[in-house]
Design a protein around this motif. Structure first.
Motif, PDB file in Angstrom:
ATOM      1  N   VAL A 192      56.673  11.990 -45.438  1.00  0.00           N
ATOM      2  CA  VAL A 192      55.502  12.547 -46.110  1.00  0.00           C
ATOM      3  C   VAL A 192      55.816  12.488 -47.606  1.00  0.00           C
ATOM      4  N   GLU A 203      50.768  12.143 -43.112  1.00  0.00           N
ATOM      5  CA  GLU A 203      51.341  13.349 -42.537  1.00  0.00           C
ATOM      6  C   GLU A 203      51.481  13.254 -41.021  1.00  0.00           C
ATOM      7  N   ILE A 212      60.148  15.116 -46.098  1.00  0.00           N
ATOM      8  CA  ILE A 212      59.187  15.158 -47.199  1.00  0.00           C
ATOM      9  C   ILE A 212      59.874  14.748 -48.493  1.00  0.00           C
ATOM     10  N   ARG A 236      52.560  24.040 -45.359  1.00  0.00           N
ATOM     11  CA  ARG A 236      52.801  22.897 -44.478  1.00  0.00           C
ATOM     12  C   ARG A 236      54.175  23.028 -43.803  1.00  0.00           C
TER      13      ARG A 236
END
Length: 277
Positions: A192, A203, A212, A236
């Motif tokens: 991500v 995502e 990430i 998230r």
């Protein structure tokens, strides 16, 4: 049971950080130890530019506290130059170059692809099939290192441990359900990546962990993350960690935002966890 969260920075040797994030007068060889005292994880990016040596990996292990985790950026010779063609020997070289010296602190491998590389199903499936899923299979592959590596290898992998891999893409051809399905078959994470809108932000959860990379909210590699953006990423991560480990690295290093943004995100994620208890 919730997963573990590792939030940190991509690299640690940056001249503008000296006297700002790093205390004035701190010796350069102490910078990793200082960064590791402030953050739980760091992404090694020197390995992207050239193969590192076993003694370097051993020193990095020694400089960091128990429980610390390194992510490791795979060498660009495979991803940018060879573009995944004839990579068996070079991949063996990466694994033989000393990564096992990180021992229990070895976290996921990051494989980043340049914008010019498009999704080639056959080539990518071959690449994913080669990626070792544990240290035993990694050692077997490492034993096939090329002759030029002689004298600078480390092949003692220690107790069998799982190995994880993540792929960062920068071409829209990868926005293909076949690619997502392929990653899931091999339990490889799709990174991500927040790149200030320059490259795709995906995502899709494709592995038993999430990876990430935060390159900058508004300006690539330069802009910091405002409170609202930190809160959004914390939400998230809080959701993803319910079932998976999460690794997150700030790469907005030019103006010394990365370490401070990482600390702010850690605090925000911890606050959400405390509220949920």
């Amino acid at each position: 049971m919730s997963g573990s969260v590792y939030i940190g920075i991509s690299g640690w040797r940056y001249l503008p950080w000296r006297g700002v994030f790093y205390p004035k007068g701190l010796a350069q060889h102490r910078e990793l130890a200082y960064a590791a005292s402030q953050l739980p994880s760091i992404e090694i990016n020197g390995s992207f530019y050239s193969l590192q040596r076993p003694e370097s990996y051993a020193a990095w292990h020694a400089a960091t506290p128990p429980g610390f985790v390194f992510a490791l950026k795979g060498n660009r010779f495979l991803t940018h130059m060879l573009k995944l063609k004839d990579i068996e020997g070079p991949l063996a070289n990466v694994l033989a170059s000393g990564v096992f010296e990180l021992r229990e602190k070895l976290g996921p491998f990051l494989w980043q692809f340049p914008p010019v590389v498009k999704f080639d199903p056959q080539r990518f499936e071959h690449f994913l099939s080669l990626l070792p899923q544990d240290t035993d299979s990694a050692r077997e592959l490492a034993l096939q290192y090329q002759p030029r590596m002689e004298g600078r290898v480390s092949l003692e992998a220690g107790p069998k441990r799982p190995m994880r891999h993540a792929v960062e893409i920068r071409n829209e051809s990868f926005l293909d359900p076949a690619f997502i399905a392929m990653l899931r078959r091999y339990n490889v994470a799709l990174v991500v990546a927040d790149t200030a809108g320059r490259w795709p932000l995906c995502e899709d959860v494709t592995a038993d962990f999430v990876y990430i990379r935060l390159h900058g909210d508004k300006e690539l590699y330069a802009s910091g993350y405002e409170d609202a953006a930190i809160a959004a990423w914390a939400a998230r991560i809080h959701a993803w960690r319910k079932e998976r480990d999460v690794y997150c690295y700030f790469d907005n290093d030019i103006k010394v935002h990365a370490p401070y943004d990482a600390q702010r995100l850690i605090a925000a994620v911890d606050a959400l966890a405390a509220q949920a208890d």
